[in-house]
Design a protein around this motif. Structure first.
Motif, PDB file in Angstrom:
ATOM      1  N   MET A 675     -96.910 -51.127 -41.532  1.00  0.00           N
ATOM      2  CA  MET A 675     -96.025 -50.266 -40.752  1.00  0.00           C
ATOM      3  C   MET A 675     -96.394 -48.810 -40.969  1.00  0.00           C
ATOM      4  SD  MET A 675     -93.706 -52.200 -39.335  1.00  0.00           S
ATOM      5  CE  MET A 675     -93.216 -53.896 -39.476  1.00  0.00           C
ATOM      6  N   GLY A 678     -99.062 -47.426 -38.908  1.00  0.00           N
ATOM      7  CA  GLY A 678     -98.455 -46.922 -37.692  1.00  0.00           C
ATOM      8  C   GLY A 678     -99.280 -47.002 -36.437  1.00  0.00           C
ATOM      9  N   ASP A 680     -99.938 -49.831 -34.784  1.00  0.00           N
ATOM     10  CA  ASP A 680     -99.667 -51.021 -33.995  1.00  0.00           C
ATOM     11  C   ASP A 680     -98.165 -51.187 -33.792  1.00  0.00           C
ATOM     12  OD1 ASP A 680    -100.358 -53.214 -32.596  1.00  0.00           O
ATOM     13  OD2 ASP A 680    -101.680 -53.990 -34.150  1.00  0.00           O
ATOM     14  N   THR A 681     -97.789 -52.251 -33.177  1.00  0.00           N
ATOM     15  CA  THR A 681     -96.364 -52.460 -32.995  1.00  0.00           C
ATOM     16  C   THR A 681     -95.789 -53.131 -34.228  1.00  0.00           C
ATOM     17  OG1 THR A 681     -96.447 -54.695 -32.150  1.00  0.00           O
ATOM     18  CG2 THR A 681     -96.858 -52.929 -30.590  1.00  0.00           C
ATOM     19  N   THR A 682     -94.543 -52.935 -34.378  1.00  0.00           N
ATOM     20  CA  THR A 682     -93.843 -53.549 -35.493  1.00  0.00           C
ATOM     21  C   THR A 682     -94.098 -55.041 -35.530  1.00  0.00           C
ATOM     22  OG1 THR A 682     -92.116 -52.004 -34.954  1.00  0.00           O
ATOM     23  CG2 THR A 682     -91.599 -53.658 -36.603  1.00  0.00           C
ATOM     24  N   PHE A 683     -94.012 -55.596 -34.364  1.00  0.00           N
ATOM     25  CA  PHE A 683     -94.138 -57.045 -34.297  1.00  0.00           C
ATOM     26  C   PHE A 683     -95.546 -57.487 -34.669  1.00  0.00           C
ATOM     27  CE2 PHE A 683     -95.195 -60.923 -32.126  1.00  0.00           C
ATOM     28  CZ  PHE A 683     -94.162 -61.746 -32.532  1.00  0.00           C
ATOM     29  N   SER A 684     -96.518 -56.784 -34.163  1.00  0.00           N
ATOM     30  CA  SER A 684     -97.887 -57.179 -34.453  1.00  0.00           C
ATOM     31  C   SER A 684     -98.147 -57.152 -35.944  1.00  0.00           C
ATOM     32  CB  SER A 684     -98.867 -56.233 -33.766  1.00  0.00           C
ATOM     33  OG  SER A 684     -98.697 -56.310 -32.387  1.00  0.00           O
TER      34      SER A 684
ATOM     35  N   LEU B 226     -85.849 -58.343 -36.473  1.00  0.00           N
ATOM     36  CA  LEU B 226     -86.572 -57.435 -37.356  1.00  0.00           C
ATOM     37  C   LEU B 226     -85.944 -56.050 -37.242  1.00  0.00           C
ATOM     38  CD1 LEU B 226     -90.216 -58.284 -36.273  1.00  0.00           C
ATOM     39  CD2 LEU B 226     -89.048 -59.136 -38.288  1.00  0.00           C
ATOM     40  N   ASN B 274     -90.500 -58.945 -28.814  1.00  0.00           N
ATOM     41  CA  ASN B 274     -91.364 -57.786 -29.011  1.00  0.00           C
ATOM     42  C   ASN B 274     -91.973 -57.258 -27.729  1.00  0.00           C
ATOM     43  OD1 ASN B 274     -92.776 -60.211 -28.861  1.00  0.00           O
ATOM     44  ND2 ASN B 274     -94.588 -59.238 -29.723  1.00  0.00           N
ATOM     45  N   GLU B 290     -93.746 -51.736 -27.858  1.00  0.00           N
ATOM     46  CA  GLU B 290     -93.495 -50.507 -28.600  1.00  0.00           C
ATOM     47  C   GLU B 290     -94.475 -50.416 -29.759  1.00  0.00           C
ATOM     48  OE1 GLU B 290     -90.170 -50.531 -31.175  1.00  0.00           O
ATOM     49  OE2 GLU B 290     -89.683 -48.432 -30.831  1.00  0.00           O
ATOM     50  N   ASN B 291     -95.067 -49.282 -29.935  1.00  0.00           N
ATOM     51  CA  ASN B 291     -95.901 -49.142 -31.124  1.00  0.00           C
ATOM     52  C   ASN B 291     -95.058 -48.552 -32.250  1.00  0.00           C
ATOM     53  OD1 ASN B 291     -95.749 -46.403 -30.847  1.00  0.00           O
ATOM     54  ND2 ASN B 291     -97.790 -46.166 -29.998  1.00  0.00           N
ATOM     55  N   LEU B 292     -95.682 -48.372 -33.370  1.00  0.00           N
ATOM     56  CA  LEU B 292     -94.903 -47.982 -34.533  1.00  0.00           C
ATOM     57  C   LEU B 292     -94.399 -46.558 -34.460  1.00  0.00           C
ATOM     58  CD1 LEU B 292     -96.840 -49.871 -37.246  1.00  0.00           C
ATOM     59  CD2 LEU B 292     -94.467 -50.179 -36.645  1.00  0.00           C
ATOM     60  N   ARG B 293     -94.967 -45.806 -33.591  1.00  0.00           N
ATOM     61  CA  ARG B 293     -94.444 -44.459 -33.433  1.00  0.00           C
ATOM     62  C   ARG B 293     -93.239 -44.467 -32.502  1.00  0.00           C
ATOM     63  NH1 ARG B 293     -99.803 -44.099 -33.347  1.00  0.00           N
ATOM     64  NH2 ARG B 293     -99.952 -44.062 -31.078  1.00  0.00           N
TER      65      ARG B 293
END
Lengths: 1191, 312
Positions: A675, A678, A680-684, B226, B274, B290-293
């Motif tokens: 995470m 940062g 990628d996506t949270t899910f990935s 999550l 997701n 959605e990406n982590l940002r």
């Protein structure tokens, strides 16, 4: 329709534009007389306040300001930059155009008036904002006056056309072309104006009837509707400007002149009209179909308007002093009535009734377009994406839709990763997997884990581990001797320097003796020496040894003992080791090694030297004990915080449940780290980390040949954290369409694991080819099986077996209808299945033999109810071990409580040669056994104890799970315990019984057992709803059941017979039921049968020891059966005295290797005493033939 | 991320308003303006019409499969203001419940997560939301006004709050199963409702979620457990808003806006919650991640014909 609100005014009105909350502005209507005959002229604002439940039908104005003159028409323009709530324009009787700022009006400001323009010489009859240019306004009035304004500069208006004799009654902008508008005149002409040329471009002859209202087609710029207030021909005409000679369609239905039209902007199939016949009618303007009408009112309805944005709403103004706001639907008229009724409260019924509209409630049958969802997208299980959208068709053709189902992969990474992994698994190249993971590992911890797993794969894993640790630790030298030295020092620092190897010195001593010639009685010999010599000469090694020991001549003692045999040797060893003072530390290690008890090392060695400890374990530990030792070491290391090292210990010890715990925390950390990156996506990140975790676990399971022994338990799984992850993983994988893979992981879950069933079933359903056919299960088995390679653990098979035994309770879906809900809503309902358990006995004994009990007690469903074990692949494996066909038909063996798997397995699993009843789950695989063997300090002792002892010892150990409190108990605790103690139930066992049996929440699960007759129940068809969750050997075992030896066992044989446990079952105990000894117990064998037992077990052992490996299953089976006999004998049941006598005779024949006669006798016993012959007789028969075959 | 070529196509001669796969992905239920519901059996790339359910007196807007643990049950809702519950037994479909409380079109029905019971929320143009509960072989209902101008959509929250994933080993402990859903209406707002044990009714949670400038056509609460709660809303104002809330935000919802060229009709989360699929009035489908940002990116456009995997 539902009447939502009423405004008690006779007024021209306009809806607020836009999507905000609906407001209505009203201006007192010209030409009408108020009920109170007042001459007031007001501009008022009304909020429908539809969210307010307190609001009654009749509204109160939000704002009210005086106007100069009465209104013919009023309009509310869309918001502009200057006027965020839009502009309200009033067409006044006195000819002035008044403009108000709607926002100020809403806010209650006095200066809401923006401008007043008086271009018209007479009354303005109609006005409208341009729908495409909101600041442009057109007004039409008497004498043909038509003006166009910019609301920002209203004084600067321009006029269209010239003075005419007739008044203009209405004006309307084209909906599609901004510069086109139309006016209708009292003289019967409709004029279409073009603002670009500022000229009339077209004139329609409205049948020469005065034009009362105009409405342009919302979508088609060349169509418009007109109406007339002429009572003689009250029609609405639809014109197409391309053919201005005659109307395209005529809508007939009004009985008197029509005063107003409103064409719905959102659905051009809806038109509202109202008129002097007091009616408001809804039409389809294109077809002329009359959909219906609102309830008739009591006076002319002069204005009707759809809400411009929310066409669910419309309002009708009438000269009876009301503006009614209504909907088009009323699908539940009765409910509405009440609503209306409520609003009448406190009013005079009759006055009200008079003005109530007449006619039936109307509901619009045609669904309006704004409610029609034309497109959509949804996700489906297994990575499916469903979309639907309209298909373009020719006009006039029925509209159509296309639905598409596409396979969709959220994250190609996950898909490929899963695929790749599964392929490598299939290929069986675990080593390669480990290797590649090792290379890819990002953390040292991870790397180390993969390396260890790779190491475990090798042929001699322990050796490899030693080497691995060696590599890791530079401190450890390469040479064995050196290593020993090092080992010897790790117990304490001061040990350094006392480096003489004990073994080496032993041999040195020996060597010295041989080198030096000596006299038997030397001159220097002391009396003691002489005594020793004498004893030696007389062959009294023991005596000589004793003397040596007394004199602390250890070396001598050893030498002498060496000649005196093993026993003596042990004695000396013990004596030597016991004198601990002043001994070098290595001796402590040695002592551990010698007595095969490494627990001391594991628990007491300094952790700084854990690697050395590990090496020691690898070198010396008994295979059976090894895992537990490793675990214990790991536990200690973990307590001190070194997760990685602990993990290594667990890995080496194949302790999945412990490793998993560590890995899960690693997993969480890795996820967090992912995470933080940062990108990628949270899910990935989550999915990827989970994938790695699963791969690790999977490989480890394979490497360690881990067999999950708890899948049949109803709860309390050690691995439940892992199960959670499996579920989650299966979900994700399934979402990527890889149903087979998902299924594979779900199969690893316990039968009764929450959600497992549902998930499993879901995948089965999703993958099967045909629904509603029992064959489906098979087909799913076929599809899934290949993906589950060799290591497909007995877990599924096991559960499958147990399903068939108990009547497939785990199958929630009857094959007849795979979509139907599970039948057994209450899994605990079928109590009958458990009735066979004699309560008293249950309290008293934890019975290892239970392994048979389920077969006997619950076996019949296999054939009678025959529920297809469709849930998972057929239990092929188990069938091989358990093809005990006779059992089904035979009277059941002793009624035992359902077995504790742990209890059953632990003591016997290791020792294949022991004639003890193997548990139902056939623990013939090493891995399986390893993971469950109790980790008590005494395991060594119990495992090597003679068979009966082991059996007896089993129950107290049954519930040992997890780290025991006092693992370093001396072995004798078990071996030497008084026999009577062994039958006392361990406190833990007792305590744990109720939760095992009692369904949570069921007040008295044992009630049905009242007064039951055991034998009847046993033989009764168990067709009455097989239990589902309880079906497994229902113990789950209390995870931290008291230490097996820690608590003092109850003394006195009575302990077992007086059931202390509280549950009602003690009350329900049949007094007739004789207390039963636990299976494996051999201490109650009657004297008459002792010989028989002795001989048979001896012979059995002999056979087991010599039988070729390929016959191991048969041997085990025979042992199992013979033990059944012993259990019968021990309980003095079933087998009658004279049969015992005959059997003893048979045994004697066997011992005498008189096989033909033995066989003959066996046949005759079986024929004559069939009723006594249970499964055990087959065992006897086989033993004879095996014995015969064994030299 | 990929999308294969359409693997299965059904063309109908009536306008469809909903198409949903059942829990197993084996059956497709569709509903149409012709007042019927059709059930297709999906086998690989083929599909077979197995049933046509009739009974609605108007266009059928929405169909929804119940969790199989409650049986093989389908709910439908339509313009006729009716909600029907259909059940299949022995290959026979039967209407087992006819719910006619609503005074106007019922635009959407949605089954609750199975953990919280067998509950069906219905969103109606009459401004109310009703929640049917099947219990003790009986349907009971609670109805309450939600969006006075009409309710267009409803979507249940997952049974557990994100971040409080309880181990399945200890159900009933940890965070309780919640009954919570979001509604979207013609008043351009979203409202969140929670079951209130004390009043035995649903209570609006905090303030409505405002921001849309036109009707909220669809709402979808992400099933993800999550970290955060996600709600997507599709609106006539040509935007999709994604509302997020986590344990730190104390009931406040942050919002991100995705812009489109056309009105947006439908939003749907993938099963893992997701990926968001958005379908608009221009017949285009796009997938968002959605990406982590916290940025949302289009991942796929399914608009053009025969378009396969387009990866951005």
């Amino acid at each position: 329709m539902v009447r939502l609100r009423e405004i008690s005014r006779t007024a021209a009105f306009a809806w607020s534009p836009g999507a905000g909350k609906p407001l209505i502005v009203t201006g007192t209507r010209a030409g009408a007389v108020d009920a109170d005959f007042s001459g007031d002229t007001k501009l008022e604002l009304w909020d429908l306040d539809l969210d307010n439940q307190e609001q009654g039908l009749e509204l109160q104005p939000l704002a009210s300001i005086a106007a100069d003159s009465r209104f013919y028409d009023i309009a509310w323009g869309p918001p502009t930059d200057d006027y965020p709530q839009g502009v309200i324009a009033g067409a006044l009787e006195n000819g002035s155009l008044d403009l108000w700022d709607a926002e100020k009006l809403i806010d209650g400001d006095d200066d809401a008036l923006i401008a007043r323009t008086t271009k018209h010489t007479g009354a303005i009859k109609s006005l409208q904002f341009n729908p495409l240019r909101p600041q442009i306004l057109a007004t039409a009035g008497v004498k043909g006056e038509l003006f166009i304004y910019d609301v920002n500069d209203p004084s600067n208006a321009f006029r269209l056309g010239t003075a005419a004799a007739h008044d203009l009654e209405c004006v309307a902008w084209n909906r599609k072309v901004a510069h086109i508008l139309a006016t209708g005149s009292a003289g019967g002409f409709v004029t279409v104006w073009d603002l670009k040329t500022k000229k009339a471009s077209l004139t329609l002859n409205n049948n020469r009837k005065p034009v009362s209202a105009l409405a342009w087609d919302p979508n088609n710029s060349t169509k418009l509707m007109t109406s007339t207030y002429d009572d003689l021909a009250p029609v609405i005409l639809l014109w197409n400007l391309r053919n201005s000679n005659a109307p395209e369609r005529t809508l007939q239905g009004h009985e008197q002149g029509i005063l107003s039209l409103s064409w719905c902007q959102q659905d051009d199939d809806l038109l509202l009209s109202c008129g002097k016949d007091n009616r408001t009618v809804i039409w389809c303007p294109h077809t002329g179909t009359r959909y219906g009408e609102f309830p008739e009112v009591t006076n002319w309805t002069f204005s009707v308007r759809f809400h411009p944005h929310n066409p669910n709403l419309s309002a009708t103004a009438s000269f009876d002093g009301k503006i009614t706001v209504q909907t088009f639907q009323n699908t539940n008229p009765s409910a509405v009535q009440n609503n209306t009724q409520n609003n009448l409260d406190g009013e005079d019924f009759f006055t009200q009734a008079q003005t109530q509209p007449q006619g039936a409630a109307f509901t619009l049958a045609k669904a309006p377009k704004w409610l029609e969802r034309p497109v959509g997208v949804t996700f489906g299980f297994g990575g499916k994406l469903i979309t639907f959208k309209p298909v373009t068709t020719q006009p006039g053709q029925p509209r159509a839709s296309k639905i598409e189902i596409a396979q969709f992969s959220v994250d190609s990474e996950i898909g490929t990763a899963t695929e790749k992994f599964e392929e490598s698994l299939k290929a069986g190249d675990i080593a390669a997997i480990c290797e590649s993971h090792k290379d890819q590992a990002t953390t040292d911890e991870e790397k180390a884990e993969w390396q260890v797993m790779g190491t475990l794969l090798s042929e001699n894993p322990r050796q490899q581990i030693v080497e691995y640790l060696d590599e890791k630790s530079e401190k450890l030298g390469a040479g064995k001797g050196h290593k020993k030295n090092r080992l010897s020092t790790f117990f304490s620092d001061n040990a350094e320097g006392e480096g003489d190897d004990f073994l080496a010195s032993l041999s040195a001593t020996k060597g010295a003796k041989t080198d030096n010639p000596f006299h038997l009685f030397g001159e220097n010999d002391s009396t003691v020496e002489k005594d020793i010599t004498k004893a030696l000469m007389l062959g009294q090694f023991e005596k000589a040894t004793m003397i040596c020991l007394e004199e602390k001549r250890m070396a001598d003692a050893f030498m002498i003992a060496n000649c005196g045999g093993k026993e003596l040797m042990d004695k000396v060893q013990a004596a030597y080791i016991s004198q601990k003072e002043g001994m070098p530390n290595y001796l402590r290690l040695l002592s551990s090694v010698i007595v095969k008890n490494l627990w001391d090392v594991v628990y007491n060695a300094d952790l700084a030297d854990w690697k050395e400890t590990m090496v020691t374990l690898c070198t010396f530990a008994d295979p059976a004990e090894f895992p537990d030792l490793c675990e214990a070491l790991g536990d200690r290391i973990l307590e001190n915080g070194s997760r990685q090292d602990a993990s290594l210990c667990y890995l080496v010890g194949s302790k999945l449940e412990k490793v998993v715990g560590i890995w899960i925390s690693e997993f969480e950390e890795a996820e967090k780290a992912g995470m933080a990156e940062g990108s990628d996506t949270t899910f990935s990140v989550h999915a990827r980390t989970l994938q790695q975790f699963i791969e690790k676990v999977t490989v480890f399971r394979q490497v360690a040949k881990f067999q999950d022994t708890e899948t049949a338990l109803p709860s309390g799984w050690k691995l439940s954290a892992l199960y959670d992850k499996y579920c989650e993983y299966a979900d994700i994988v399934a979402a990527h369409g890889q149903l087979n893979v998902a299924q594979k992981y779900l199969e690893l879950l316990p039968t009764t694991y929450p959600a497992a069933d549902v998930a499993r079933n879901r995948i089965r359903q999703a993958t099967q080819k045909k629904t509603a056919q029992p064959a489906a299960a098979v087909s799913s088995g076929r599809t899934s099986r290949p993906t589950v390679p060799a290591y497909m653990p007995p877990a599924p098979a096991q559960t499958a077996v147990h399903n068939s035994l108990y009547g497939a309770p785990g199958v929630p879906t009857p094959p007849a209808n795979p979509y139907a809900p599970p039948i057994a809503s209450n899994p605990y309902a079928p109590q009958q299945a458990y009735q066979p358990t004699p309560p008293a006995q249950q309290g008293g004994y934890a019975p290892p033999i239970g392994g048979y009990a389920p077969q006997g007690n619950f076996g019949p469903p296999k054939t009678t109810t025959a529920p297809p074990p469709s849930n998972r692949p057929p239990p092929l494996k188990e069938a091989g071990n358990w093809n005990d066909v006779p059992m089904v038909a035979r009277p059941p063996p002793p009624r035992k409580p359902t077995p504790n798997t742990a209890a059953v397995n632990s003591p016997y699993g290791v020792q294949a040669g022991m004639p003890t009843p193997p548990p139902p789950q056939s623990p013939y695989t090493r891995g399986w056994t390893d993971s469950t063997s109790p980790r008590a300090g005494s395991t060594t002792a119990s495992q090597y104890a003679p068979p009966p002892m082991a059996g007896g010892a089993a129950p107290p150990m049954a519930n040992v799970v997890g780290r025991t409190a006092s693992p370093y108990n001396p072995p004798p605790a078990v071996a030497a315990g008084p026999p009577s103690n062994r039958y006392a139930p361990s406190p833990a066992a007792q305590a744990s019984q109720p939760p095992q049996m009692g369904p949570p929440g069921a007040p008295n699960p044992y009630a049905p057992q009242q007064g039951y007759e055991p034998s009847m129940v046993q033989q009764g068809p168990p067709s009455s709803g097989p239990p589902s969750t309880m079906s497994g050997p229902p113990m789950g075992g209390p995870p931290m059941g008291g230490p097996p030896m820690g608590g003092p066992p109850r003394t006195g044989p009575s302990a077992g017979n007086s059931p202390a446990p509280g549950p009602p079952r003690s009350a329900a105990a049949s007094p007739a039921a004789k207390p039963k000894h636990p299976p494996g117990d051999r201490s109650h064998i009657p004297a008459s049968a002792q010989q028989l037992v002795d001989i048979l077990s001896r012979d059995m052992q002999r056979v087991a020891a010599k039988a070729p490996a390929s016959f191991a299953p048969q041997v085990k089976d025979t042992q199992k059966r013979i033990n059944i006999l012993f259990d019968h004998l021990n309980n003095e049941e079933l087998v009658k005295p004279d049969t015992i006598q005959q059997l003893t005779q048979l045994a004697t024949l066997l011992e005498g290797k008189n096989y033909p006669e033995a066989q003959q006798l066996q046949v005759s016993i079986q024929t004559d005493r069939t009723e006594e012959c249970g499964n055990w007789m087959v065992g006897v028969k086989r033993l004879i033939s095996m014995s015969k075959a064994t030299p | 991320m990929s999308l294969s070529l359409e693997s299965s196509v059904i063309t109908t001669d009536t306008v469809q308003h909903d198409a949903v796969l059942d829990y197993y992905g084996r059956r497709l239920a569709t509903c149409s303006s012709d007042k019927t519901i059709k059930i297709f059996e999906i086998e690989g790339e083929t599909q077979r019409l197995t049933e046509t359910l009739k009974g609605h007196e108007g266009a059928v807007w929405c169909v929804s499969w119940a969790h199989p643990k409650y049986g093989n049950i389908l709910a439908s809702a339509g313009y006729d203001g009716k909600v029907f519950i259909w059940r299949e037994q022995q290959n026979q479909w039967q209407k087992i419940f006819d719910f006619a409380l609503h005074k106007a079109s019922v635009n959407m029905v949605s089954w609750s997560p199975h953990e919280s019971g067998c509950l069906l929320a219905c969103a109606s143009s009459d401004g109310t939301v009703s929640v049917l509960e099947f219990k003790d072989n009986n349907f009971q209902h609670v109805a309450f006004p939600a969006h006075g101008l009409g309710v267009n959509s409803v979507s249940w929250a997952p049974a557990t709050t994100p971040g409080s994933i309880v181990s399945s080993a200890s159900p009933g402990q940890g965070s309780p199963i919640q009954r919570r859903f979001v509604t979207g209406g013609c008043d351009n707002v979203l409202k969140i409702w929670t079951w209130d044990q004390a009043t035995q009714g649903y209570k609006q949670e905090s303030e409505p979620l405002t921001g849309h400038t036109d009707w909220v056509r669809d709402v979808a609460w992400s099933p993800t457990v999550l970290q955060k709660s996600y709600i997507a809303s599709a609106s006539e104002d040509k935007t999709v808003r994604i509302w997020t809330s986590d344990s730190n935000s104390q009931g406040q919802w942050a919002c991100k806006v995705l812009n489109f060229d056309a009105v947006v009709w439908r939003v749907s989360w993938s099963l893992s919650g997701n990926v968001l699929a958005v379908s608009g009035g221009d017949n285009k489908v796009s997938l968002w991640k959605e990406n982590l940002r916290g940025e949302w990116g289009v991942r796929e456009d399914h608009g053009r014909k025969n378009q396969a995997a387009v990866i951005w």
